[in-house]
Design a protein around this motif. Structure first.
Motif, mmCIF file in Angstrom:
data_model
loop_
_atom_site.group_PDB
_atom_site.id
_atom_site.type_symbol
_atom_site.label_atom_id
_atom_site.label_comp_id
_atom_site.label_asym_id
_atom_site.label_seq_id
_atom_site.Cartn_x
_atom_site.Cartn_y
_atom_site.Cartn_z
ATOM 1 N N HIS A 211 0.825 -1.210 0.000
ATOM 2 C CA HIS A 211 0.000 0.000 0.000
ATOM 3 C C HIS A 211 0.861 1.262 0.000
ATOM 4 C CE1 HIS A 211 -2.892 -3.078 1.147
ATOM 5 N NE2 HIS A 211 -3.822 -2.265 0.711
ATOM 6 N N ARG A 212 2.128 1.103 -0.469
ATOM 7 C CA ARG A 212 3.065 2.219 -0.677
ATOM 8 C C ARG A 212 3.560 2.848 0.620
ATOM 9 N NH1 ARG A 212 3.415 3.954 -5.900
ATOM 10 N NH2 ARG A 212 2.087 2.782 -7.330
ATOM 11 N N VAL A 213 3.527 2.090 1.693
ATOM 12 C CA VAL A 213 3.903 2.605 3.004
ATOM 13 C C VAL A 213 5.133 1.872 3.521
ATOM 14 C CG1 VAL A 213 3.185 2.798 5.420
ATOM 15 C CG2 VAL A 213 1.551 3.330 3.587
ATOM 16 N N SER A 214 6.125 2.615 3.991
ATOM 17 C CA SER A 214 7.308 2.060 4.651
ATOM 18 C C SER A 214 7.067 2.023 6.157
ATOM 19 C CB SER A 214 8.542 2.909 4.345
ATOM 20 O OG SER A 214 8.759 3.006 2.956
ATOM 21 N N ALA A 215 7.740 1.106 6.832
ATOM 22 C CA ALA A 215 7.489 0.903 8.254
ATOM 23 C C ALA A 215 8.716 1.235 9.093
ATOM 24 C CB ALA A 215 7.078 -0.542 8.518
ATOM 25 N N HIS A 216 8.468 1.688 10.312
ATOM 26 C CA HIS A 216 9.537 1.762 11.314
ATOM 27 C C HIS A 216 9.092 0.985 12.548
ATOM 28 C CE1 HIS A 216 7.203 5.467 12.578
ATOM 29 N NE2 HIS A 216 7.391 4.912 13.765
ATOM 30 N N GLY A 217 10.050 0.635 13.383
ATOM 31 C CA GLY A 217 9.754 -0.161 14.569
ATOM 32 C C GLY A 217 9.963 -1.634 14.302
ATOM 33 N N MET A 218 8.922 -2.289 13.786
ATOM 34 C CA MET A 218 8.941 -3.717 13.453
ATOM 35 C C MET A 218 9.314 -4.544 14.686
ATOM 36 S SD MET A 218 10.310 -3.291 9.513
ATOM 37 C CE MET A 218 10.300 -5.041 9.154
ATOM 38 N N SER A 219 10.389 -5.331 14.664
ATOM 39 C CA SER A 219 10.732 -6.115 15.856
ATOM 40 C C SER A 219 11.350 -5.240 16.946
ATOM 41 C CB SER A 219 11.716 -7.230 15.506
ATOM 42 O OG SER A 219 13.011 -6.687 15.257
ATOM 43 N N MET A 220 11.818 -4.064 16.548
ATOM 44 C CA MET A 220 12.446 -3.097 17.451
ATOM 45 C C MET A 220 13.749 -3.608 18.047
ATOM 46 S SD MET A 220 9.140 -1.508 19.413
ATOM 47 C CE MET A 220 7.649 -1.088 18.510
ATOM 48 N N GLU A 221 14.258 -4.715 17.560
ATOM 49 C CA GLU A 221 15.472 -5.310 18.125
ATOM 50 C C GLU A 221 16.706 -4.717 17.453
ATOM 51 O OE1 GLU A 221 14.956 -9.462 17.608
ATOM 52 O OE2 GLU A 221 13.401 -9.631 19.156
ATOM 53 N N ALA A 222 17.561 -4.111 18.247
ATOM 54 C CA ALA A 222 18.810 -3.565 17.718
ATOM 55 C C ALA A 222 19.792 -4.706 17.482
ATOM 56 C CB ALA A 222 19.405 -2.571 18.702
ATOM 57 N N PRO A 223 20.582 -4.642 16.432
ATOM 58 C CA PRO A 223 21.575 -5.702 16.195
ATOM 59 C C PRO A 223 22.609 -5.736 17.312
ATOM 60 C CG PRO A 223 21.905 -3.854 14.683
ATOM 61 C CD PRO A 223 20.617 -3.602 15.382
ATOM 62 N N PRO A 224 23.074 -6.912 17.711
ATOM 63 C CA PRO A 224 24.087 -7.013 18.779
ATOM 64 C C PRO A 224 25.368 -6.279 18.395
ATOM 65 C CG PRO A 224 23.116 -9.154 18.283
ATOM 66 C CD PRO A 224 22.657 -8.228 17.215
ATOM 67 N N VAL A 225 25.990 -5.657 19.383
ATOM 68 C CA VAL A 225 27.206 -4.889 19.124
ATOM 69 C C VAL A 225 28.190 -5.061 20.279
ATOM 70 C CG1 VAL A 225 26.144 -2.809 20.126
ATOM 71 C CG2 VAL A 225 28.128 -2.581 18.606
ATOM 72 N N ARG A 226 29.468 -5.095 19.939
ATOM 73 C CA ARG A 226 30.530 -5.011 20.935
ATOM 74 C C ARG A 226 31.528 -3.960 20.433
ATOM 75 N NH1 ARG A 226 32.147 -9.412 17.777
ATOM 76 N NH2 ARG A 226 34.388 -9.372 17.201
#
Length: 561
Positions: A211-226
């Motif tokens: 429907h031509r709409v982009s999303a934010h949020g979704m799983s809301m999980e940030a990728p792991p980082v060190r």
């Protein structure tokens, strides 16, 4: 005797004739007690890369519906497939404002065979045709065949004219609408970490993109980082599995992509230096992948005065990464926030001064606003209860109620043209993008979204879906149920593409006049369906004339029939 017999036969034939459904524009909302003029046949026009729909109102008492698959036949035996839903109803208890009403309003689109709606609700089918870019232009014809209670209703002829011009699969207007795995999981009774919930999230987001709409949020999980020696080492494998289909254009056959993506902040980054390193890695990953979506950092939403310092700190951290990651701030023009926002997103009502009380603390027309901002700053907008009123129902004061009326709106109990208006309005104003805070907000409340989506003074504020489950409306698996309002948002974004295409073909004056006939301002929206349809016909005719000689047609290899 012979004449009497003939008259009796004719009367019997009339009494036993199949009841006739009626076709109503998709720009109307079919409600109990509201008389709408209908037609015996549906006539639609759609570009390649566009979807268009008609509503088929069935005779009263129609039940146990069955619809035969509808495929319209066109040039050289090509077909155009239709999707058909039944419109379900929401019983509005508190109107959004004086433009709304209590009672039954159509919104969820459910399977045709699902159980009928509440007593007194009209029986309406939503019939949608979508032409992929590869669809051959020309005239397509067919008939919708419906059975009610085992008896055939009169066929409904469908004629669709597929135009030679093409709309892009990806929205030309950047946008970002919120959605949450956790809200979806709650409404569907699933565990967020389950494969079923993750697959369901993909279904929801794919539906938004369709429907031509982009999303934010979704799983809301940030990728792991060190962090090693001041550098962020990020594991993007899970993030890429979730996001890549939407950023690379593989989620849908059309190749549509997200226009935007939000940076997912990480709690593992604790210091300012670590946060900046993390943002730098995020931006570098997007660049390495070649993803075209605009990556942005969503700062504190609607910051209060005491939160301005936080927004400033957030902006400094992002800019210290020395990457092109704009900071989005949802606020009206505010000197306290000057220099912090690279994307400033006030609410819709902050752009249009009108007589009487204002519903934004700093109303500044878009061109004036641009003159007060640094040249690089983009301006988005978003809808909120500042448009329809935050308390529900008409405001006690007549002047205040007028101030909250007329605005483009995503509320269930507002006319379809108000639901559709943001696209043409965006073209006319020249705004750079649209934000919307959520599409499943009611999923995470104690309410049943099927019976109540009243939030923030409006019916449907922050909720554009309904949770489709085996229990309701009786799916074999969990899936999103689309609202009529999401269809209208899509149609408005397609209007935007028509206007933008006209402009690119040298018809800027015509395009602006056409948009102005639909949306003179944010609170002056044409509500007559016939006027919208007339403007679309005129735009289509002008585009056909321009398209034949254009470079676009030469590149696509398609000539008008």
């Amino acid at each position: 005797m012979g004449a009497g017999w003939a008259m009796g036969w004719l009367l019997a034939e009339m009494l036993t004739a199949a009841p006739e459904p009626r076709v109503v524009s998709a720009l109307e909302k079919v409600r109990p007690g509201v008389e709408l003029k209908g037609e015996k046949e549906a006539r639609l026009s759609l570009a390649r890369g566009e979807c268009e729909a008609a509503q088929v109102v069935l005779p009263p008492g129609s039940a146990k519906l069955k619809v035969k698959p509808l495929a319209l036949r066109g040039p050289e035996g090509k077909t155009l497939e239709a999707s058909v839903w039944r419109e379900a109803y929401l019983d509005v208890k508190t109107p959004s404002n004086s433009q709304g009403r209590t009672g039954l309003w159509p919104d969820p689109l459910v399977p045709v065979e699902s159980s009928p709606g509440p007593e007194g609700a009209p029986h309406v089918l939503y019939v949608e045709l979508c032409a992929p870019e590869s669809q051959a232009p020309g005239t397509y014809q067919g008939a919708l065949l419906v059975e009610a209670g085992g008896k055939a209703l009169a066929p409904v002829p469908f004629t669709a004219e597929v135009q030679p011009f093409v709309l892009p699969a990806t929205s030309s207007l950047p946008n970002s609408f919120g959605i949450s795995l956790y809200s979806i999981s709650k409404a569907h009774g699933l565990k967020p970490e389950s494969p079923e919930a993750r697959a369901l999230l993909r279904d929801y987001v794919s539906t938004l993109l369709a429907h031509r709409v982009s999303a934010h949020g979704m799983s809301m999980e940030a990728p792991p980082v060190r962090f090693e020696g001041g550098k962020a080492v990020v594991d993007f494998s899970a993030y890429d599995a979730e996001m890549a289909p939407f950023l690379e254009g593989t989620a849908l056959d059309s190749g549509a992509r997200f226009t935007t993506a939000d940076v997912r902040d990480s709690k593992a980054a604790r210091t300012d230096a670590e946060k900046s390193a993390y943002y730098r890695a995020f931006a570098e990953h997007f660049r390495q992948k070649g993803w075209k979506a605009r990556l942005f950092f969503y700062a504190k939403d609607e910051p209060r005065p005491e939160e301005v310092a936080l927004v400033r700190t957030q902006a400094l951290r992002v800019r210290a990464a020395k990457q092109d990651v704009p900071v989005l701030v949802t606020a009206p023009l505010d000197d306290a926030l000057r220099g912090s926002a690279d994307i400033l997103a006030p609410t819709l009502n902050c752009f249009f001064p009108r007589p009487g009380p204002q519903t934004c603390r700093n109303v500044v027309p878009l061109q004036t606003l641009r003159g007060k901002l640094d040249p690089h700053v983009k301006v988005w907008w978003y809808q909120s209860c500042n448009s329809h009123g935050c308390n529900g129902g008409p405001a006690p004061d007549a002047a205040a109620e007028k101030a909250y009326s007329g605005w483009a709106s995503y509320m269930v109990d507002h006319p379809t043209p108000l639901n559709r208006a943001m696209g043409p309005l965006a073209f006319l104003s020249g705004v750079d993008g649209e934000l919307y805070f959520d599409t499943v907000f009611a999923y995470n409340t104690k309410k049943d979204p099927w019976t109540d989506v009243f939030e923030f003074g409006g019916n449907g504020d922050g909720t554009l879906f309904y949770p489709g489950t085996p229990a309701r409306p009786g799916f074999s698996r969990h899936q999103p149920v689309v609202s009529l309002r999401l269809k209208s948002i899509r149609d408005g974004l397609e209007d935007y593409e028509y206007l933008r295409l006209l402009e690119s073909l040298g018809e800027q004056t015509f395009a602006r006049e056409a948009a102005r006939r639909l949306t003179r301002s944010g609170y002056e929206v044409e509500t007559e369906a016939r006027q919208w349809e007339q403007v679309r016909r005129e735009m289509t005719l002008r585009l056909r004339k321009r398209w034949e000689a254009s470079e676009y047609a030469k590149r696509s290899g398609v000539r008008p029939k």
